[in-house]
Design an enzyme around this catalytic site. Structure first.
Site, PDB file in Angstrom:
ATOM      1  N   VAL A 104      73.188 -16.799  76.314  1.00 49.37           N
ATOM      2  CA  VAL A 104      72.848 -15.474  75.213  1.00 49.37           C
ATOM      3  C   VAL A 104      71.295 -15.399  75.217  1.00 49.37           C
ATOM      4  O   VAL A 104      70.692 -14.566  75.476  1.00 49.37           O
ATOM      5  CB  VAL A 104      73.646 -15.611  74.225  1.00 49.37           C
ATOM      6  CG1 VAL A 104      73.104 -14.574  73.183  1.00 49.37           C
ATOM      7  CG2 VAL A 104      75.184 -15.537  74.329  1.00 49.37           C
ATOM      8  N   PRO A 135      80.025 -23.928  68.260  1.00 54.26           N
ATOM      9  CA  PRO A 135      81.161 -24.463  68.692  1.00 54.26           C
ATOM     10  C   PRO A 135      82.159 -24.600  67.712  1.00 54.26           C
ATOM     11  O   PRO A 135      81.870 -24.669  66.382  1.00 54.26           O
ATOM     12  CB  PRO A 135      80.993 -25.691  69.425  1.00 54.26           C
ATOM     13  CG  PRO A 135      79.500 -26.154  68.906  1.00 54.26           C
ATOM     14  CD  PRO A 135      78.741 -25.124  68.203  1.00 54.26           C
ATOM     15  N   TYR A 176      91.608  -5.392  80.172  1.00 56.68           N
ATOM     16  CA  TYR A 176      92.051  -6.810  79.657  1.00 56.68           C
ATOM     17  C   TYR A 176      93.732  -6.748  79.557  1.00 56.68           C
ATOM     18  O   TYR A 176      94.161  -7.429  78.574  1.00 56.68           O
ATOM     19  CB  TYR A 176      91.663  -7.052  77.926  1.00 56.68           C
ATOM     20  CG  TYR A 176      90.079  -7.625  78.287  1.00 56.68           C
ATOM     21  CD1 TYR A 176      89.803  -9.010  78.108  1.00 56.68           C
ATOM     22  CD2 TYR A 176      89.092  -6.730  78.585  1.00 56.68           C
ATOM     23  CE1 TYR A 176      88.575  -9.501  78.547  1.00 56.68           C
ATOM     24  CE2 TYR A 176      87.828  -7.127  78.846  1.00 56.68           C
ATOM     25  CZ  TYR A 176      87.561  -8.561  78.647  1.00 56.68           C
ATOM     26  OH  TYR A 176      86.480  -9.020  79.015  1.00 56.68           O
ATOM     27  N   CYS A 190      84.105 -19.018  74.437  1.00 58.43           N
ATOM     28  CA  CYS A 190      84.073 -18.189  73.342  1.00 58.43           C
ATOM     29  C   CYS A 190      85.488 -17.834  72.651  1.00 58.43           C
ATOM     30  O   CYS A 190      85.838 -17.704  71.327  1.00 58.43           O
ATOM     31  CB  CYS A 190      83.226 -17.044  73.123  1.00 58.43           C
ATOM     32  SG  CYS A 190      81.570 -17.623  73.322  1.00 58.43           S
ATOM     33  N   PHE A 222      85.765 -20.503  84.456  1.00 55.68           N
ATOM     34  CA  PHE A 222      86.711 -19.796  83.776  1.00 55.68           C
ATOM     35  C   PHE A 222      87.088 -18.125  84.328  1.00 55.68           C
ATOM     36  O   PHE A 222      88.025 -17.707  83.830  1.00 55.68           O
ATOM     37  CB  PHE A 222      86.258 -19.970  82.267  1.00 55.68           C
ATOM     38  CG  PHE A 222      85.380 -18.850  81.620  1.00 55.68           C
ATOM     39  CD1 PHE A 222      83.968 -19.228  81.881  1.00 55.68           C
ATOM     40  CD2 PHE A 222      85.775 -17.867  81.162  1.00 55.68           C
ATOM     41  CE1 PHE A 222      82.902 -18.016  81.331  1.00 55.68           C
ATOM     42  CE2 PHE A 222      84.899 -17.147  80.612  1.00 55.68           C
ATOM     43  CZ  PHE A 222      83.383 -17.145  80.731  1.00 55.68           C
TER      44      PHE A 222
HETATM   45  N1  LIG Z   1      78.169 -17.416  76.359  1.00 58.24           N
HETATM   46  C1  LIG Z   1      78.610 -16.146  75.927  1.00 58.24           C
HETATM   47  O1  LIG Z   1      78.725 -15.470  76.922  1.00 58.24           O
HETATM   48  C2  LIG Z   1      78.349 -15.601  74.567  1.00 58.24           C
HETATM   49  C3  LIG Z   1      78.049 -16.307  73.761  1.00 58.24           C
HETATM   50  N2  LIG Z   1      77.764 -15.926  72.339  1.00 58.24           N
HETATM   51  C4  LIG Z   1      77.519 -16.564  71.404  1.00 58.24           C
HETATM   52  O2  LIG Z   1      76.192 -16.931  71.338  1.00 58.24           O
HETATM   53  C5  LIG Z   1      75.636 -18.160  70.779  1.00 58.24           C
HETATM   54  C6  LIG Z   1      75.084 -19.125  71.903  1.00 58.24           C
HETATM   55  O3  LIG Z   1      75.920 -19.079  72.916  1.00 58.24           O
HETATM   56  P1  LIG Z   1      75.446 -19.800  74.289  1.00 58.24           P
HETATM   57  O4  LIG Z   1      74.103 -19.350  74.695  1.00 58.24           O
HETATM   58  O5  LIG Z   1      76.439 -19.595  75.456  1.00 58.24           O
HETATM   59  O6  LIG Z   1      74.995 -21.331  74.087  1.00 58.24           O
HETATM   60  P2  LIG Z   1      74.399 -22.338  74.992  1.00 58.24           P
HETATM   61  O7  LIG Z   1      74.979 -23.647  74.634  1.00 58.24           O
HETATM   62  O8  LIG Z   1      74.464 -21.909  76.249  1.00 58.24           O
HETATM   63  O9  LIG Z   1      72.861 -22.324  74.398  1.00 58.24           O
HETATM   64  C7  LIG Z   1      72.643 -22.705  73.126  1.00 58.24           C
HETATM   65  C8  LIG Z   1      71.013 -23.197  73.159  1.00 58.24           C
HETATM   66  O10 LIG Z   1      70.576 -23.526  72.027  1.00 58.24           O
HETATM   67  C9  LIG Z   1      70.015 -24.523  71.998  1.00 58.24           C
HETATM   68  N3  LIG Z   1      69.793 -25.211  70.598  1.00 58.24           N
HETATM   69  C10 LIG Z   1      70.711 -25.927  69.902  1.00 58.24           C
HETATM   70  N4  LIG Z   1      70.036 -26.250  68.521  1.00 58.24           N
HETATM   71  C11 LIG Z   1      68.604 -25.872  68.681  1.00 58.24           C
HETATM   72  C12 LIG Z   1      67.700 -26.166  67.525  1.00 58.24           C
HETATM   73  N5  LIG Z   1      67.870 -26.679  66.555  1.00 58.24           N
HETATM   74  N6  LIG Z   1      66.552 -25.710  68.152  1.00 58.24           N
HETATM   75  C13 LIG Z   1      66.448 -25.196  69.575  1.00 58.24           C
HETATM   76  N7  LIG Z   1      67.211 -25.111  70.222  1.00 58.24           N
HETATM   77  C14 LIG Z   1      68.643 -25.359  69.993  1.00 58.24           C
HETATM   78  C15 LIG Z   1      70.669 -25.522  72.919  1.00 58.24           C
HETATM   79  O11 LIG Z   1      69.845 -26.452  73.383  1.00 58.24           O
HETATM   80  C16 LIG Z   1      71.117 -24.594  73.770  1.00 58.24           C
HETATM   81  O12 LIG Z   1      70.084 -24.533  75.052  1.00 58.24           O
HETATM   82  C17 LIG Z   1      76.995 -18.845  70.333  1.00 58.24           C
HETATM   83  O13 LIG Z   1      77.207 -18.544  69.288  1.00 58.24           O
HETATM   84  C18 LIG Z   1      78.034 -18.236  71.038  1.00 58.24           C
HETATM   85  O14 LIG Z   1      79.266 -18.065  70.386  1.00 58.24           O
HETATM   86  C19 LIG Z   1      77.970 -14.539  72.073  1.00 58.24           C
HETATM   87  C20 LIG Z   1      78.273 -13.772  73.281  1.00 58.24           C
HETATM   88  C21 LIG Z   1      78.522 -14.137  74.713  1.00 58.24           C
HETATM   89  O1  LIG Z   2      81.566 -13.924  72.891  1.00 56.58           O
HETATM   90  C1  LIG Z   2      81.555 -14.120  74.016  1.00 56.58           C
HETATM   91  O2  LIG Z   2      81.285 -15.221  74.402  1.00 56.58           O
HETATM   92  C2  LIG Z   2      82.052 -12.971  74.970  1.00 56.58           C
HETATM   93  O3  LIG Z   2      83.458 -13.326  75.476  1.00 56.58           O
HETATM   94  C3  LIG Z   2      84.059 -12.469  76.520  1.00 56.58           C
HETATM   95  O4  LIG Z   2      83.201 -12.826  77.559  1.00 56.58           O
HETATM   96  P1  LIG Z   2      83.468 -13.784  78.546  1.00 56.58           P
HETATM   97  O5  LIG Z   2      84.463 -14.876  77.797  1.00 56.58           O
HETATM   98  O6  LIG Z   2      82.232 -14.114  79.224  1.00 56.58           O
HETATM   99  O7  LIG Z   2      84.363 -13.087  79.691  1.00 56.58           O
HETATM  100  P2  LIG Z   2      85.534 -12.123  79.808  1.00 56.58           P
HETATM  101  O8  LIG Z   2      85.552 -11.399  80.792  1.00 56.58           O
HETATM  102  O9  LIG Z   2      86.001 -11.631  78.531  1.00 56.58           O
HETATM  103  O10 LIG Z   2      87.133 -13.159  80.254  1.00 56.58           O
HETATM  104  C4  LIG Z   2      87.283 -14.302  79.179  1.00 56.58           C
HETATM  105  C5  LIG Z   2      88.719 -14.863  79.886  1.00 56.58           C
HETATM  106  O11 LIG Z   2      89.601 -14.181  80.035  1.00 56.58           O
HETATM  107  C6  LIG Z   2      90.459 -13.981  81.185  1.00 56.58           C
HETATM  108  N1  LIG Z   2      91.031 -12.485  81.189  1.00 56.58           N
HETATM  109  C7  LIG Z   2      90.071 -11.407  81.146  1.00 56.58           C
HETATM  110  C8  LIG Z   2      90.546 -10.191  81.119  1.00 56.58           C
HETATM  111  C9  LIG Z   2      92.200 -10.143  81.528  1.00 56.58           C
HETATM  112  O12 LIG Z   2      92.558  -8.830  81.716  1.00 56.58           O
HETATM  113  N2  LIG Z   2      92.742 -11.230  81.627  1.00 56.58           N
HETATM  114  C10 LIG Z   2      92.408 -12.349  81.545  1.00 56.58           C
HETATM  115  O13 LIG Z   2      92.834 -13.396  81.764  1.00 56.58           O
HETATM  116  C11 LIG Z   2      89.292 -14.148  82.247  1.00 56.58           C
HETATM  117  O14 LIG Z   2      89.706 -14.593  83.506  1.00 56.58           O
HETATM  118  C12 LIG Z   2      88.586 -15.488  81.614  1.00 56.58           C
HETATM  119  O15 LIG Z   2      89.090 -16.673  81.492  1.00 56.58           O
HETATM  120  C13 LIG Z   2      84.057 -11.078  76.107  1.00 56.58           C
HETATM  121  O16 LIG Z   2      84.416 -10.311  76.940  1.00 56.58           O
HETATM  122  C14 LIG Z   2      82.375 -10.741  75.530  1.00 56.58           C
HETATM  123  O17 LIG Z   2      82.448  -9.310  75.095  1.00 56.58           O
HETATM  124  C15 LIG Z   2      82.067 -11.634  74.527  1.00 56.58           C
HETATM  125  O18 LIG Z   2      80.666 -11.309  74.326  1.00 56.58           O
END
Ligand SMILES: NC(=O)C1=CN([C@@H]2O[C@H](COP(=O)(O)OP(=O)(O)OC[C@H]3O[C@@H](n4cnc5c(N)ncnc54)[C@H](O)[C@@H]3O)[C@@H](O)[C@H]2O)C=CC1
Ligand SMILES: O=C(O)[C@H]1O[C@H](OP(=O)(O)OP(=O)(O)OC[C@H]2O[C@@H](n3ccc(=O)[nH]c3=O)[C@H](O)[C@@H]2O)[C@H](O)[C@@H](O)[C@@H]1O
Length: 681
Positions: free
Chosen positions: A87, A211, A383, A394, A456
Site C-alpha cells: 500500500v 495482521p 465478485y 486482507c 492468491f
Molecule cells: N495489500 C493490500 O493490497 C492492501 C492492504 N491494505 C492495508 O494496508 C496496510 C499495509 O498493508 P501492506 O502494504 O500490504 O503491508 P506490507 O506488509 O506489505 O507493508 C508494511 C510495511 O510497514 C513496515 N513497517 C512495519 N512497522 C514499521 C515501523 N514501526 N516503522 C517503519 N516501518 C514499519 C514493514 O517493514 C513493511 O514494509 C494493512 O493495514 C493492510 O490491511 C489496504 C488495502 C490493500
Molecule cells: O484491503 C485489501 O487488501 C484489498 O482486498 C481486496 O483486494 P485483493 O485481496 O488484493 O484482491 P481481490 O481481487 O479482491 O481478490 C481477493 C481474492 O478473492 C478471490 N475472488 C475474487 C473475486 C471473485 O469473484 N471470486 C474470487 O474467488 C480472488 O481469487 C482472490 O483470491 C479488495 O478487492 C480491495 O478493495 C482491498 O483494498
C-alpha cells in the site's frame, strides 16, 4: 523464465524480524510476461481513460475553491509515508507523481525493502508502477510532442511521436500545436530515517501492516496493532506541531482514539488531527485503482480543525481525483467502512461458492447462475466468480476483525454471520480437494499432481494467504509422489522458500519431500495424473474463454490516442495516457523521451547478474522487465494433454478451462459449480 532477486534478510532485532515475517514482500519477477510494456499499457488504458473523463467532469463542475486547492496543495510541502509495502509504496508513488510540488518520502524500518525501492528491482510487482516511479523518483526531462492524433493509415512510416508530427506536417502543410512538457525534479524519496522524515512532514501517512493477532487476547481474530502502535509513538515524539496524521492501514474501528491517546501522552500541550483514509486498491490492479479510484474516503473529527485537516488531505487527492469522488465523513464511519467493504466482497464470494455446491449436486451451472443474477443491477456482476475461495492478506483478517468487533460489542449473532463467510471459504477449499482425490480413485499414492497457480490471484506475485498452499497442504495428507507447482507471476525459489517456511522444509523435493516448483507449465504438467488449476491466470484459460464474471475486467482493446488535448498543459494522467498509447503502438518503452537515466545497481547486483548482460542494457532506457515484448500466451492445452497420464484429468478450481474443448483433447474435467466427472461416477 525468471530472474530471481535473492533478498538478503534484514539485520534487525528479533522482534522486528518476527514482524517483518508477517510483512512478506514477494520478489519482482522481471522475466514475467506481465512486464510487457504493451500489456501494461493495455491494462492501465481503461483506468487512464476513466481518469481523463473524470477530469472532464470535474473541469465542468469544479468550484474555484477546488482549483485554488489544487494549485496550492493547501500549503502541503512534505508528506511522509511510513511503510514501504504493497500500500505505502504504490500510494506514495501515485501521490508524488500527481503532485510534483510536494515531496513524498516513504520510510520503512526494513533497509532491504527501502534499498529495493531505490533500484529498478522493486520489492513488489504491479503493472504500471515502474513507469510512474521513474518520473516521480528519478525526475524527467523536458519533452514535446504534436497535439495531433496519430493517423493509423501512415503508421508504417512512423516510429515515434515526433516522427508522426513531421509526417503529418509534410502531408497537410500547416503547423499544429506542439505540446511542451517541462522537466520534473525528483519528488519521491525512500529512506530508513523514520523519525527525521516524520519530523519534517506536514502529513504523515501510516501504511504499516495490521495482521491478525496470533497470540494472547483475541488471538486468531483481533487485529495486531503492534506496528501501528510503534509508529504512533514515533510520530508522537517527532511530528512537527500541526502535522496531520493519516491512517492508511486497515484498522479496527476507533483506532484514531488510540492514536490520539498516544499523542496526548507525549505531547500534552499540542493538538494533532488524526484522519482515517483507508485504501481500497487490489493487488494486480493497484496503479489503475489508485489513478482512478471509485472513491477516496476521508474520516475526520467534526471540529473545525478536523474538517480543515480533511480538506487539506482532500486537496492532495484533488490533483487527480474528481472532487465528487472524495467523500468526507466521521472517523469511525471511515474506519468501519474499510472493514465492511472487504467483508461484503468476501461475503459475495462465499455466497456464490455456497451455491456452487448446490449446482454440482443438481446439474445447474454456477457460471450461468452467476451470469443471470449478475445482470440484475441490484446484484451486479462483480465478485461472483466461484472458485476455491478467496485468499490474500486482507479478506480473512478484515472479516475476522469485524467478527471480533461484533463479539466485543456482545453482538453474537452478527459475529456468527460473518464467521460463516470464513467457514464457507475453508469448506470450499476442502471440498475441491476432496473432489480431486475422489476423481483419482481416492488415492494419490504414487501419483504426480500438477498445480497451476500459486499466487492468491492472477497478475500478482503476492502469495500471502494463498488458497493454493492450503489445498497443497490437504493434498499432502494423501501422500502423492509429486506435487509440481507452477505460477507465471511467482519466482520458483521464492515459492520454495515460502513453502519451506510455512509447511516445513522436509516437504520439498530438494529435501526428499514431494513438492517441487517449476519455472514452466509444461514441465510441471509432464506425466502428471491430474492438473489442478488454483489461480485464475489468463494463461491457463482455454479459448474461447469461459464467461468472465466477478474480478475487475482488464481491457484487451488497444489504447486510443488521447490527442488532441484541450489544453496545451496536459495533466500527468493525460501524458501517461499518451505514453501508453504510444508504447502499445510503437513498442517503445520511452516514446516521449521523458525518462532520466535509470539508477544503476550496485556493483555485483545479484538480480542483474542472474542471467542478464547488464552492459548491453546500460545505455538503453528500459522499463523494468520490458524486454519481454510479447503478450501472455495461453497454455497449449493439447501439448499438456498429450503428456498427461491416462485417464487425463484437469481439476479446475477457477473456471478457467472449457469442458468441451478439453474433452476433445481426451481430458476429463471436474471443477467448481457444475456436475463433473466427480458426480457422474
Ligand atoms: N495489500 C493490500 O493490497 C492492501 C492492504 N491494505 C492495508 O494496508 C496496510 C499495509 O498493508 P501492506 O502494504 O500490504 O503491508 P506490507 O506488509 O506489505 O507493508 C508494511 C510495511 O510497514 C513496515 N513497517 C512495519 N512497522 C514499521 C515501523 N514501526 N516503522 C517503519 N516501518 C514499519 C514493514 O517493514 C513493511 O514494509 C494493512 O493495514 C493492510 O490491511 C489496504 C488495502 C490493500
Ligand atoms: O484491503 C485489501 O487488501 C484489498 O482486498 C481486496 O483486494 P485483493 O485481496 O488484493 O484482491 P481481490 O481481487 O479482491 O481478490 C481477493 C481474492 O478473492 C478471490 N475472488 C475474487 C473475486 C471473485 O469473484 N471470486 C474470487 O474467488 C480472488 O481469487 C482472490 O483470491 C479488495 O478487492 C480491495 O478493495 C482491498 O483494498
Amino acid at each position: 523464465m525468471y530472474r530471481q532477486p535473492s533478498i538478503p534478510s534484514s539485520n534487525i532485532d528479533a522482534l522486528e524480524d518476527s514482524l517483518l515475517d508477517i510483512s512478506t514482500a514477494p520478489t519482482t519477477p522481471d522475466g514475467s510476461l506481465t512486464f510487457s510494456p504493451v500489456l501494461q499499457a493495455l491494462k492501465l488504458h481503461d483506468a487512464l481513460e476513466e481518469a481523463a473523463l473524470g477530469w472532464g467532469e470535474q473541469r465542468a463542475s469544479s468550484s474555484s475553491l477546488d482549483a485554488t486547492m489544487r494549485a496550492s496543495g493547501s500549503g502541503v510541502k512534505n508528506i511522509c509515508c511510513v511503510g514501504a509495502g504493497y500500500v505505502g509504496g504504490p500510494t506514495a508513488a501515485v501521490m508524488a507523481f500527481q503532485n510534483p510540488h510536494i515531496n513524498v518520502t516513504v520510510v520503512d524500518r526494513d533497509p532491504v525493502r527501502i534499498k529495493q525501492w531505490k533500484t529498478k528491482h522493486l520489492p513488489i510487482y504491479e503493472p504500471g508502477l515502474y513507469e510512474i516511479l521513474r518520473i516521480a523518483r528519478d525526475g524527467s526531462k523536458d519533452c514535446s510532442f504534436s497535439n495531433e492524433a496519430t493517423r493509423f493509415d501512415s503508421l508504417d512510416s512512423m516510429s515515434s511521436a515526433s516522427s508522426s508530427t513531421s509526417e503529418c506536417e509534410s502531408r497537410c502543410g500547416y503547423h499544429r500545436d506542439e505540446v511542451a512538457v517541462k522537466a520534473r525534479t525528483p519528488n519521491l524519496f525512500f529512506s530508513t530515517e523514520v523519525s527525521k522524515t516524520i519530523s519534517e512532514a506536514d502529513i504523515v501517512l501510516i501504511a504499516v501492516n495490521t495482521p491478525t493477532k496470533m497470540r494472547g487476547m483475541g488471538a486468531g481474530k483481533a487485529t495486531d496493532v503492534t506496528a501501528l502502535e510503534a509508529v504512533t509513538r514515533e510520530i508522537a515524539i517527532h511530528a512537527k506541531p500541526g502535522a496531520i496524521l493519516v491512517e492508511k492501514s486497515t484498522v479496527p474501528c476507533r483506532t484514531a482514539e488510540l492514536i490520539q491517546d498516544t499523542l496526548k501522552v507525549h505531547r500534552p500541550t499540542q493538538s494533532f488531527e488524526v484522519l482515517s483514509n483507508p485504501e481500497f486498491l487490489a493487488a494486480g490492479t493497484a496503479i489503475s485503482d489508485l489513478l482512478s479510484p471509485d472513491r477516496v474516503i476521508i474520516g475526520s473529527s467534526s471540529t473545525p480543525a478536523g474538517c480543515r485537516a480533511a480538506e487539506t488531505l482532500a486537496s492532495v487527492y484533488a490533483s487527480w481525483v474528481p472532487r465528487h469522488r472524495i467523500v468526507t465523513m466521521n472517523t469511525w464511519s471511515s474506519e468501519l467502512s474499510k472493514l465492511v467493504a472487504n467483508a461484503m466482497l468476501a461475503q459475495r464470494i462465499s455466497s456464490i461458492n455456497s451455491i456452487s455446491a448446490i449446482c454440482e449436486a443438481t446439474g445447474a451451472d454456477i457460471s450461468e447462475v452467476a451470469k443471470s443474477i449478475g445482470m440484475d443491477p441490484r446484484i451486479g456482476d462483480k465478485y461472483l466468480k466461484a472458485g476455491i475461495g478467496f485468499g490474500g492478506s486482507c479478506f480473512r483478517k478484515d472479516v475476522l476483525s469485524l467478527v471480533y468487533l461484533a463479539e466485543s460489542l456482545g453482538l453474537d449473532e452478527v459475529a456468527e454471520y460473518w464467521t460463516s463467510v470464513i467457514s464457507i471459504n475453508v469448506w470450499q477449499r476442502e471440498r475441491f480437494v476432496r473432489r480431486a482425490v475422489r476423481c483419482l480413485n481416492n488415492t494419490l499414492v504414487g501419483k504426480k499432481l500438477a498445480v497451476l497457480g500459486y499466487a492468491f490471484k492472477k497478475d500478482t506475485n503476492d502469495t500471502r494467504e494463498s488458497p493454493a498452499l492450503e489445498c497443497i497442504k490437504l493434498l499432502l495428507d494423501d501422500c502423492p509422489r509429486e506435487i509440481a507447482v507452477f505460477d507465471p507471476c511467482c519466482d520458483p525459489t521464492t515459492i520454495k522458500v515460502e513453502i519451506g517456511k510455512l509447511v516445513g522444509k522436509e516437504v520439498l523435493k530438494d529435501n526428499g519431500g514431494s513438492i517441487d516448483v517449476y519455472s514452466d507449465a509444461y514441465s510441471a504438467c509432464a506425466d502428471a495424473h491430474a492438473v489442478l488449476i488454483m489461480t485464475e491466470c489468463d494463461e491457463f484459460k482455454t479459448s474461447p474463454s469461459p464467461p468472465s464474471l466477478g474480478t475487475k475486467t482488464t481491457s484487451k482493446k488497444r489504447p486510443i490516442d488521447p490527442r488532441p488535448f484541450q489544453r496545451l498543459e496536459p495533466t500527468e494522467t493525460e501524458i501517461l495516457h499518451l505514453q501508453h498509447f504510444l508504447t502499445s503502438t510503437f513498442s517503445d518503452a520511452d516514446p516521449l523521451q521523458r525518462f532520466e537515466t535509470e539508477p544503476k545497481c550496485e556493483e555485483g547486483c545479484e538480480v542483474c547478474f542472474d542471467g542478464e548482460n547488464e552492459e548491453e542494457m546500460e545505455n538503453t532506457v528500459v522499463l523494468s522487465g520490458s524486454k519481454e515484448e510479447h503478450g501472455k500466451d495461453n497454455l497449449d492445452w493439447a501439448r499438456i494433454a498429450y503428456h498427461l497420464q491416462k485417464p487425463k484429468w484437469v481439476l479446475d478450481g477457477r473456471g478457467c478451462v472449457d469442458e468441451i474443448e478439453m474433452r476433445s483433447l481426451g481430458v476429463r474435467v471436474d471443477g467448481i459449480g457444475r456436475s463433473g466427472w466427480g458426480e457422474r461416477r
